[in-house]
Structures are given as structure tokens and as C-alpha cells.
Design an enzyme around this catalytic site. Structure first.
Site, PDB file in Angstrom:
ATOM      1  N   CYS A   2       0.829  -1.189   0.000  1.00 47.23           N
ATOM      2  CA  CYS A   2       0.000   0.000   0.000  1.00 47.23           C
ATOM      3  C   CYS A   2       0.878   1.259   0.000  1.00 47.23           C
ATOM      4  O   CYS A   2       1.920   1.293   0.649  1.00 47.23           O
ATOM      5  CB  CYS A   2      -0.962   0.108   1.186  1.00 47.23           C
ATOM      6  SG  CYS A   2      -2.083  -1.281   1.300  1.00 47.23           S
ATOM      7  N   ARG A  27       3.814  -0.217  -4.907  1.00 43.20           N
ATOM      8  CA  ARG A  27       3.601  -0.725  -3.544  1.00 43.20           C
ATOM      9  C   ARG A  27       2.305  -1.521  -3.418  1.00 43.20           C
ATOM     10  O   ARG A  27       2.049  -2.143  -2.385  1.00 43.20           O
ATOM     11  CB  ARG A  27       3.557   0.447  -2.547  1.00 43.20           C
ATOM     12  CG  ARG A  27       4.844   1.220  -2.484  1.00 43.20           C
ATOM     13  CD  ARG A  27       4.711   2.364  -1.503  1.00 43.20           C
ATOM     14  NE  ARG A  27       4.472   1.873  -0.163  1.00 43.20           N
ATOM     15  CZ  ARG A  27       5.410   1.499   0.694  1.00 43.20           C
ATOM     16  NH1 ARG A  27       6.679   1.564   0.327  1.00 43.20           N
ATOM     17  NH2 ARG A  27       5.105   1.061   1.885  1.00 43.20           N
ATOM     18  N   TRP A  74      -2.627  -2.844  -1.628  1.00 43.36           N
ATOM     19  CA  TRP A  74      -2.208  -4.237  -1.782  1.00 43.36           C
ATOM     20  C   TRP A  74      -2.941  -4.978  -0.662  1.00 43.36           C
ATOM     21  O   TRP A  74      -2.628  -4.825   0.512  1.00 43.36           O
ATOM     22  CB  TRP A  74      -0.698  -4.361  -1.614  1.00 43.36           C
ATOM     23  CG  TRP A  74      -0.161  -5.718  -1.908  1.00 43.36           C
ATOM     24  CD1 TRP A  74       0.154  -6.225  -3.138  1.00 43.36           C
ATOM     25  CD2 TRP A  74       0.171  -6.744  -0.959  1.00 43.36           C
ATOM     26  NE1 TRP A  74       0.646  -7.496  -3.010  1.00 43.36           N
ATOM     27  CE2 TRP A  74       0.663  -7.845  -1.704  1.00 43.36           C
ATOM     28  CE3 TRP A  74       0.084  -6.847   0.424  1.00 43.36           C
ATOM     29  CZ2 TRP A  74       1.077  -9.019  -1.092  1.00 43.36           C
ATOM     30  CZ3 TRP A  74       0.504  -8.026   1.029  1.00 43.36           C
ATOM     31  CH2 TRP A  74       0.994  -9.098   0.269  1.00 43.36           C
ATOM     32  N   ASN A  98      -1.514   2.404   5.498  1.00 45.45           N
ATOM     33  CA  ASN A  98      -0.605   1.368   5.012  1.00 45.45           C
ATOM     34  C   ASN A  98      -0.181   0.567   6.234  1.00 45.45           C
ATOM     35  O   ASN A  98       0.216   1.152   7.239  1.00 45.45           O
ATOM     36  CB  ASN A  98       0.621   2.038   4.355  1.00 45.45           C
ATOM     37  CG  ASN A  98       1.757   1.067   4.119  1.00 45.45           C
ATOM     38  OD1 ASN A  98       1.537  -0.106   3.856  1.00 45.45           O
ATOM     39  ND2 ASN A  98       2.984   1.557   4.205  1.00 45.45           N
ATOM     40  N   GLY A  99      -0.276  -0.780   6.155  1.00 43.98           N
ATOM     41  CA  GLY A  99       0.142  -1.614   7.284  1.00 43.98           C
ATOM     42  C   GLY A  99      -0.978  -2.531   7.731  1.00 43.98           C
ATOM     43  O   GLY A  99      -1.937  -2.764   6.988  1.00 43.98           O
ATOM     44  N   GLU A 482      18.484 -17.167  -7.707  1.00 44.10           N
ATOM     45  CA  GLU A 482      18.008 -15.838  -8.113  1.00 44.10           C
ATOM     46  C   GLU A 482      17.445 -15.867  -9.542  1.00 44.10           C
ATOM     47  O   GLU A 482      16.413 -15.258  -9.819  1.00 44.10           O
ATOM     48  CB  GLU A 482      19.159 -14.826  -7.986  1.00 44.10           C
ATOM     49  CG  GLU A 482      18.880 -13.427  -8.510  1.00 44.10           C
ATOM     50  CD  GLU A 482      17.712 -12.717  -7.820  1.00 44.10           C
ATOM     51  OE1 GLU A 482      17.191 -13.218  -6.818  1.00 44.10           O
ATOM     52  OE2 GLU A 482      17.311 -11.654  -8.339  1.00 44.10           O
ATOM     53  N   LYS A 486      13.626 -14.870 -10.356  1.00 45.34           N
ATOM     54  CA  LYS A 486      13.266 -13.802 -11.304  1.00 45.34           C
ATOM     55  C   LYS A 486      12.298 -14.335 -12.342  1.00 45.34           C
ATOM     56  O   LYS A 486      11.308 -13.709 -12.682  1.00 45.34           O
ATOM     57  CB  LYS A 486      14.550 -13.277 -11.948  1.00 45.34           C
ATOM     58  CG  LYS A 486      14.644 -11.870 -12.236  1.00 45.34           C
ATOM     59  CD  LYS A 486      14.866 -10.881 -11.115  1.00 45.34           C
ATOM     60  CE  LYS A 486      14.333 -11.167  -9.784  1.00 45.34           C
ATOM     61  NZ  LYS A 486      14.728 -10.415  -8.683  1.00 45.34           N
ATOM     62  N   GLU A 489       8.718 -15.084 -10.782  1.00 40.38           N
ATOM     63  CA  GLU A 489       7.893 -13.963 -10.321  1.00 40.38           C
ATOM     64  C   GLU A 489       7.391 -13.081 -11.455  1.00 40.38           C
ATOM     65  O   GLU A 489       6.321 -12.479 -11.330  1.00 40.38           O
ATOM     66  CB  GLU A 489       8.586 -13.144  -9.236  1.00 40.38           C
ATOM     67  CG  GLU A 489       9.812 -12.404  -9.671  1.00 40.38           C
ATOM     68  CD  GLU A 489      10.504 -11.700  -8.523  1.00 40.38           C
ATOM     69  OE1 GLU A 489       9.859 -11.350  -7.528  1.00 40.38           O
ATOM     70  OE2 GLU A 489      11.720 -11.490  -8.634  1.00 40.38           O
ATOM     71  N   HIS A 505      19.936 -35.812  -6.635  1.00 40.98           N
ATOM     72  CA  HIS A 505      19.244 -36.290  -5.432  1.00 40.98           C
ATOM     73  C   HIS A 505      17.746 -36.019  -5.474  1.00 40.98           C
ATOM     74  O   HIS A 505      17.117 -35.928  -4.435  1.00 40.98           O
ATOM     75  CB  HIS A 505      19.881 -35.663  -4.187  1.00 40.98           C
ATOM     76  CG  HIS A 505      21.327 -36.024  -4.046  1.00 40.98           C
ATOM     77  ND1 HIS A 505      21.754 -37.208  -3.515  1.00 40.98           N
ATOM     78  CD2 HIS A 505      22.443 -35.360  -4.433  1.00 40.98           C
ATOM     79  CE1 HIS A 505      23.080 -37.258  -3.555  1.00 40.98           C
ATOM     80  NE2 HIS A 505      23.522 -36.142  -4.111  1.00 40.98           N
ATOM     81  N   LYS A 604       6.026  -4.515  -3.755  1.00 43.46           N
ATOM     82  CA  LYS A 604       7.442  -4.146  -3.752  1.00 43.46           C
ATOM     83  C   LYS A 604       8.038  -4.223  -2.358  1.00 43.46           C
ATOM     84  O   LYS A 604       9.140  -4.689  -2.169  1.00 43.46           O
ATOM     85  CB  LYS A 604       7.578  -2.720  -4.296  1.00 43.46           C
ATOM     86  CG  LYS A 604       9.008  -2.220  -4.368  1.00 43.46           C
ATOM     87  CD  LYS A 604       9.774  -2.960  -5.431  1.00 43.46           C
ATOM     88  CE  LYS A 604      11.233  -2.549  -5.466  1.00 43.46           C
ATOM     89  NZ  LYS A 604      12.024  -3.578  -6.165  1.00 43.46           N
TER      90      LYS A 604
HETATM   91  C1  F6R Z   1      12.334 -10.317  -5.754  1.00 48.72           C
HETATM   92  C2  F6R Z   1      12.036  -9.281  -4.778  1.00 48.72           C
HETATM   93  C3  F6R Z   1      11.810  -9.684  -3.362  1.00 48.72           C
HETATM   94  C4  F6R Z   1      12.625  -8.756  -2.428  1.00 48.72           C
HETATM   95  C5  F6R Z   1      12.280  -9.081  -0.968  1.00 48.72           C
HETATM   96  C6  F6R Z   1      13.117  -8.275  -0.005  1.00 48.72           C
HETATM   97  O1  F6R Z   1      12.538  -9.781  -7.020  1.00 48.72           O
HETATM   98  O2  F6R Z   1      11.966  -8.122  -5.095  1.00 48.72           O
HETATM   99  O3  F6R Z   1      12.134 -11.012  -3.155  1.00 48.72           O
HETATM  100  O4  F6R Z   1      13.977  -8.955  -2.681  1.00 48.72           O
HETATM  101  O5  F6R Z   1      10.921  -8.812  -0.749  1.00 48.72           O
HETATM  102  O6  F6R Z   1      12.916  -6.910  -0.153  1.00 48.72           O
HETATM  103  P1  F6R Z   1      13.936  -5.871   0.440  1.00 48.72           P
HETATM  104  O7  F6R Z   1      15.234  -6.035  -0.265  1.00 48.72           O
HETATM  105  O8  F6R Z   1      13.309  -4.538   0.194  1.00 48.72           O
HETATM  106  O9  F6R Z   1      14.062  -6.183   1.893  1.00 48.72           O
END
Ligand code: F6R
Length: 609
Positions: A2, A27, A74, A98-99, A482, A486, A489, A505, A604
Site C-alpha cells: 500500500c 507498492r 495491496w 498502510n500496514g 536468483e 526472477k 515472479e 538427489h 514491492k
Molecule cells: C524479488 C524481490 C523480493 C525482495 C524481498 C526483499 O525480485 O523483489 O524477493 O527482494 O521482498 O525486499 P527488500 O530487499 O526490500 O528487503
């Protein structure tokens, strides 16, 4: 999750609010809304779905007024719907939030007994009704807010307006980010700096417990007991352009292409080549403390956790100090055996991730020195840490993290060099040698970005597949994780990252001609072993995409695609492979027509656990 925004000044509020919400949409984007005080009455407009729908609702231009608040959501409590969208009203008070209000159910019962009717499934609505309830015995909205926050448990950034106070917005913070800014005869608030950049550079990052009253010419900050508190404004030097797409079709591609600059910026001014040393002025952890560190803990979530895993391989190899890496949500509840002379490193792009923050608080409670590697200046994690290394990536807007990862790994390189020189494990010549490796990275990343066409060909061949496997070893095992993260997601393709040696395994049972396997095989002492794993999947007819070091030719006839990264020391290769894998995920996702900047179900900044 949010985003909230507020404006009080001389101009029409609705366009300022909507413009700001566009920058906060990363957000959360399942619904949005604004409230504007119009001729003494607060008008609320809300829409389900992306912000464009709200813009459509407002297109008649009938909402006129110079004070208002806005929200992009969100969902946590209640599905995305117009009723659950913010702002929420109770009588003449309207708020955005927000929260999460953790005790909302018990508050709701009391409020219902008082006669309040609930119209949404949100936790937020208890706050609007509580305010209305306290307003009956308060002199002002800020006084009502001060009473309300005493009753709330959870995390929140709230902003509210009242029809009886036509020139004041009240905003409070506890556990969620909130920044306020003073402009020319106008005041602003937002969940982060990006919506404020076009209006002002002088911002105050509110702290937990702060209550701010914004009027056109003034911002007053007070504590819950009503005492004024002084908060020093910070001058934010990010350019407004940095928050825009800069000619790219979306933020993700722009942010991938910004990585050479991120490396330069994160290194800039932080080393002395002559002495072969790193210079980290905000570290606030003494050389003696660093020398005495017996063990290092790294805690993070998601992509930042992957950079932490890279840090483990890096630090253990360069410094021979054991490093324990944890996911934030695991660390905070597993009673970690931290010793007072351990160094705890929290890594986070946003600096607001609830689990990482809680882990850092726990480490502090147990006596460790807490260092954070953070992108957002003034974020909660940065403020709650003993020392900080900022990654200087600029705003990362696209939901999937790209450039933040690179900045984090560069920060870890600098930290490893710094500790190595302090302990004299590295001499000046060694330091200069490492600095040469670091300084070569921007050019090497540019070289990869220039080969994007090759990656587009791979993407075209495989974008219809349903499953991918990523394999890597050593410091590139986290990069396999990673790469898979990527892809899943942003393309919604199922992808697994595995340590190449672990593949036999279990996961090998999945391998067939329908499962592309991405193999990271840099020239390294484990190269032959990785090639053996590649041969094992090839023998099961899997299409293979091999990422190798420049000059490596032997996989040419074996793998379906071979992509070369510039020659580098193996400890430098994670950034290079990651950039290539970001491009692969990006192009597969765009071929599948996914909105890469705002993939479904993701937010985000994960400010709730
Ligand atoms: C993946 C992604 C998330 C963030 C995770 C941590 O692309 O963006 O996995 O890496 O939510 O977020 P931060 O780095 O802001 O603590």
C-alpha cells in the site's frame, strides 16, 4: 504494501494525488482512491484495479479542492473491491492506511457496541471509526489521533482529514515508512520520496511514534503525549527523472540497464586505490570490533537473501570467517545463538521489510553489532542499525528486484575488502588487485547488456515452456536461485534453482525434453563438475542453456545455447551471470505479455510479516 499520499496547498489536489499515486503504484495496485475536501465536504472516489481505472473515474474533473489524501492498495484484509479500497470514512473523518492493525477484531467489537456500522472487510475501518469516536471528546483531529494510536497494535502509516479542519492533514507512523515534505505554500506526505521529488527536496523521514500536522505553510511533528519533537530535514538528491522510465518501455528494463551506473555509484568515493583500502564512513563499527568479529550473520529476504548467500561464499573465501545466512522470517523465531562479538548484517533494498527489520532488532537485543546494507536512505532499517552501507541504486520501482541485488553485492565486496585490510589478511597490493576487479565490473556488465539480442533469441525459443531448472555451484548456486526466482515472479513459469551437485538427489526425475535447464558454468575449479551435471541433463534430452566464461568453446556442440560472460575472477561472476539471467527472465515475461513491473500477487515492499 500500500502507498499513501497527502497534499495540502494552493493547487488542485486531485491531480497531485493521482500523479503521486502513479509513483507509488509499485507498492500495491489492486485498487486505489483519493479523498478531496470540496467546499467543506470530503468527497471520496475509489476504483478497483490499476490506477488507470481511478483516473477514468476522475476524468470528469468534478473533484475540486486544495487538500486531499490518496491510497493505492495491496490487499491484506478483504478482497480487492471498491468497498475495501481506501480512503475509509467515518462521519466527517476520512483516512488512508498502510500496514496492518493486528488488534482490529477486538476494536471492531467495541466499536460495533458503540453503534458504528462497518462497510468494509478491512482492518483500517476500525481506525476511521475510532477517530470519529474520540473526536467527540477532542479539540482537534491530531488530539483524536493521539488517543487512537494508544489503542492500536500492529504496523501503520496513517493519514487523515476532517471536514471541520479544512487546512490540516494529520499523519502518524508506527512501523511503516512515511516521509513528509515542505514545498512553496504546500505540504506533502507519502510512503516514500518518489512522489515528492517533483515538488520538494527537503524531506523529513518520520520516526515511529511521530504524529505530524501538515498545513500549507508548516509541518509540526509531535509525540503521542502532544510534545513537539524536532526532526531534521534531509535533502534528497535523487533526480525526479531517476524515478521515471527514461525512455525504456518499463522500469524493470531501465533498472537492469542502470546496473553499470549502480556499480560505479556504489563504489564512488569509497576506496583509496593508493592504500588498497575501502573507506566506509557510515559503518560506525570500529576497526577493533571488526578485527574481533568471530562470526558473521547475514539476514535478508528474497533477492536480498540471495545477495546475502553470495556474501557468505565471498567472505568465507576472502576472510576465512564463518558466515551464517538466514531468511528473515526464519531467523526471528528460531532463537539464534548470537554472541555479543558477532557481526550481524541485514540486507534490504527498501529497508522496510518487516521480517528483516524484526531480525535486526532481535540481533541487537542479543548484543550483536548491527550493520545494514540498504538502498533507501532514512529507511527504518538504516535508522535502527549501528552502521549502514547505502547501495546508491536510486529508486527501484519495478517490483522484481534487479539493480538492488547488484548494489548489495558491490557493498559486500567493499565490506570484505575493508575487513580484510583491517585484519591485514589483505595487503595493499591485494587490496589494489581486488579494486581492479571491482572497477572492471561496470564495463563487463555493459558488455553483457550489449548482447541482449542473443538472450532474446533464447527467450523466443523457450518462452512457452512451463518449467525451468537452474543449476549452479559455489558462489553461483545463489545465482541459480536468483535466476529461478526472477523467472517465476515475472513470467509465472515454474522454475527451480538447485545446487548442481544436488540435482541427482531428486530434481533429475523432472528432467525431460520439455524442461529447459539453465547451467551456470564459469571457468573455475568446479567447472568440470558442473559440465558433468550438464551432460546428465543433456542425456535426458533436456534443452540446455549454458552460461560460460568468455573463450570457453567446448560446450558449443553440446548445449542448445551458449552465452559468454566476460572473463573475471570467480568471486566477481555472480553479478555478471545475474544480469544475463535478469534479461532472460525479462524477455520471456514480455513475450508472455506479463506486466513485468507489476506482476500479480506481489508487492514491492513487504512491510507485514
Ligand atoms: C524479488 C524481490 C523480493 C525482495 C524481498 C526483499 O525480485 O523483489 O524477493 O527482494 O521482498 O525486499 P527488500 O530487499 O526490500 O528487503
Amino acid at each position: 504494501m500500500c502507498g499513501i499520499i497527502g497534499y495540502v496547498g494552493q493547487e488542485q489536489a486531485s491531480s497531485i494525488l493521482v500523479d503521486g499515486l502513479k509513483r507509488l503504484e509499485y507498492r500495491g495496485y489492486d485498487s486505489s482512491g483519493i479523498a478531496v475536501l470540496q467546499r467543506g465536504h470530503v468527497e471520496v472516489r475509489r476504483s478497483v484495479g490499476k490506477l488507470a481505472n481511478l483516473e477514468q473515474t476522475l476524468s470528469g474533473g468534478d473533484l475540486q479542492g486544495t487538500m486531499g489524501i490518496g491510497h493505492t492498495r495491496w490487499a491484506t484484509h478483504g478482497k480487492p473491491s471498491e468497498q475495501n479500497a481506501h480512503p475509509h470514512r467515518s462521519g466527517n473523518i476520512v483516512i488512508v492506511h498502510n500496514g496492518i492493525i493486528e488488534n482490529y477484531l477486538s476494536l471492531k467489537v467495541h466499536l460495533q457496541q458503540e453503534g458504528f456500522q462497518f462497510e468494509s472487510e478491512t482492518d483500517t475501518e476500525v481506525v476511521s471509526h475510532l477517530l470519529a469516536s474520540y473526536m467527540k471528546q477532542s479539540q482537534s483531529l491530531s488530539e483524536a489521533f493521539r488517543s487512537v494510536v494508544r489503542e492500536l497494535q500492529g504496523s501503520y502509516a496513517l493519514a487523515g482529514i476532517c471536514e471541520d479542519e479544512p487546512h490540516a492533514i494529520v499523519t502518524v507512523r508506527s512501523g511503516c515508512p512515511l516521509v513528509v515534505g515542505q514545498g512553496e505554500k504546500a505540504s506533502y506526505l507519502a510512503s516514500d520520496v518518489t512522489p515528492l521529488l517533483t515538488h520538494t527536496r527537503d524531506m523529513i523521514f518520520l520516526e515511529d511514534g511521530d504524529i505530524a500536522v501538515l498545513t500549507p505553510g508548516d509541518i509540526t511533528v509531535m509525540a503521542v503525549d502532544g510534545h513537539r519533537v524536532k526532526r531534521k530535514p534531509t535533502t534528497v538528491d535523487w533526480s525526479a527523472d531517476a524515478a521515471e522510465k527514461g525512455g525504456f518501455p518499463n522500469f524493470m528494463l531501465k533498472e537492469i540497464h542502470e546496473q553499470p551506473q549502480v556499480i560505479l555509484d556504489t563504489l564512488r568515493g569509497r576506496y583509496s586505490y593508493d592504500s588498497g583500502e575501502a573507506d566506509l564512513p557510515d559503518l560506525s563499527i570500529t576497526s577493533e570490533e571488526l578485527s574481533n568479529t568471530k562470526r558473521i550473520w547475514i539476514v535478508a529476504c528474497g533477492t536480498s537473501w540471495h545477495s546475502g548467500l553470495v556474501g557468505k561464499y565471498l567472505i568465507e573465501e576472502m576472510l576465512r570467517t564463518p558466515v551464517q545466512v538466514d531468511i528473515g522470517s526464519e531467523f526471528r523465531y528460531r532463537e539464534p545463538m548470537i554472541q555479543p562479538d558477532d557481526l550481524f548484517i541485514a540486507i534490504s533494498q527498501s529497508g522496510e521489510t518487516a521480517d528483516t527489520l524484526a531480525a535486526a532488532h532481535e540481533a541487537k537485543r542479543l548484543g550483536a553489532r548491527v550493520l545494514s546494507i540498504v538502498n533507501v536512505v532514512g529507511s527504518s532499517l538504516a535508522r535502527d542499525s549501528d552502521g549502514v552501507i547505502y547501495t546508491r541504486c536510486g529508486p527501484e520501482v519495478s517490483v522484481a528486484s534487479t539493480k538492488a541485488f547488484t548494489g548489495q553485492v558491490v557493498a559486500l565486496y567493499l565490506l570484505a575488502l575493508h575487513i580484510g585490510r583491517i585484519r591485514q589478511q589483505l595487503m595493499a597490493d591485494d587490496g589494489r588487485w581486488w579494486l581492479d576487479q571491482f572497477r572492471a565490473l561496470p564495463g563487463q556488465v555493459e558488455h553483457i547488456l550489449r548482447q541482449e539480442a542473443e538472450i532474446i533469441s533464447m527467450a523466443k525459443r523457450f518462452y512457452t515452456k512451463s518449467n525451468f531448472l537452474y543449476l549452479g555451484r559455489g558462489i553461483n548456486y545463489p545465482i541459480a536461485l536468483e535466476g529461478a526466482l526472477k523467472l517465476k515472479e515475472i513470467s509465472y513459469i515454474h522454475a527451480e534453482g538447485y545446487a548442481a551437485g544436488e540435482m541427482k538427489h531428486g530434481p533429475i526425475a523432472l528432467v525431460d525434453e520439455e524442461m529447459p535447464v539453465v547451467v551456470l558454468a564459469p571457468r573455475h575449479r568446479l567447472y568440470e563438475k558442473t559440465v558433468s551435471n550438464l551432460m546428465e541433463v543433456k542425456a535426458r534430452n533436456a534443452p540446455v542453456i549454458a552460461f560460460v566464461s568468455e573463450g570457453e568453446r567446448e560446450l558449443g556442440g553440446i548445449a542448445d545455447f551458449v552465452f559468454s560472460i566476460p572473463h573475471s575472477h570467480p568471486l566477481m561472476s555472480p553479478i555478471l551471470f545475474t544480469v544475463a539471467l535478469q534479461l532472460l527472465a525479462y524477455h520471456i515475461a514480455t513475450l508472455r505479455e506479463v506486466d513485468v513491473d507489476r506482476p500479480r500477487n506481489l508487492a514491492k515492499s513487504v512491510t507485514v510479516e
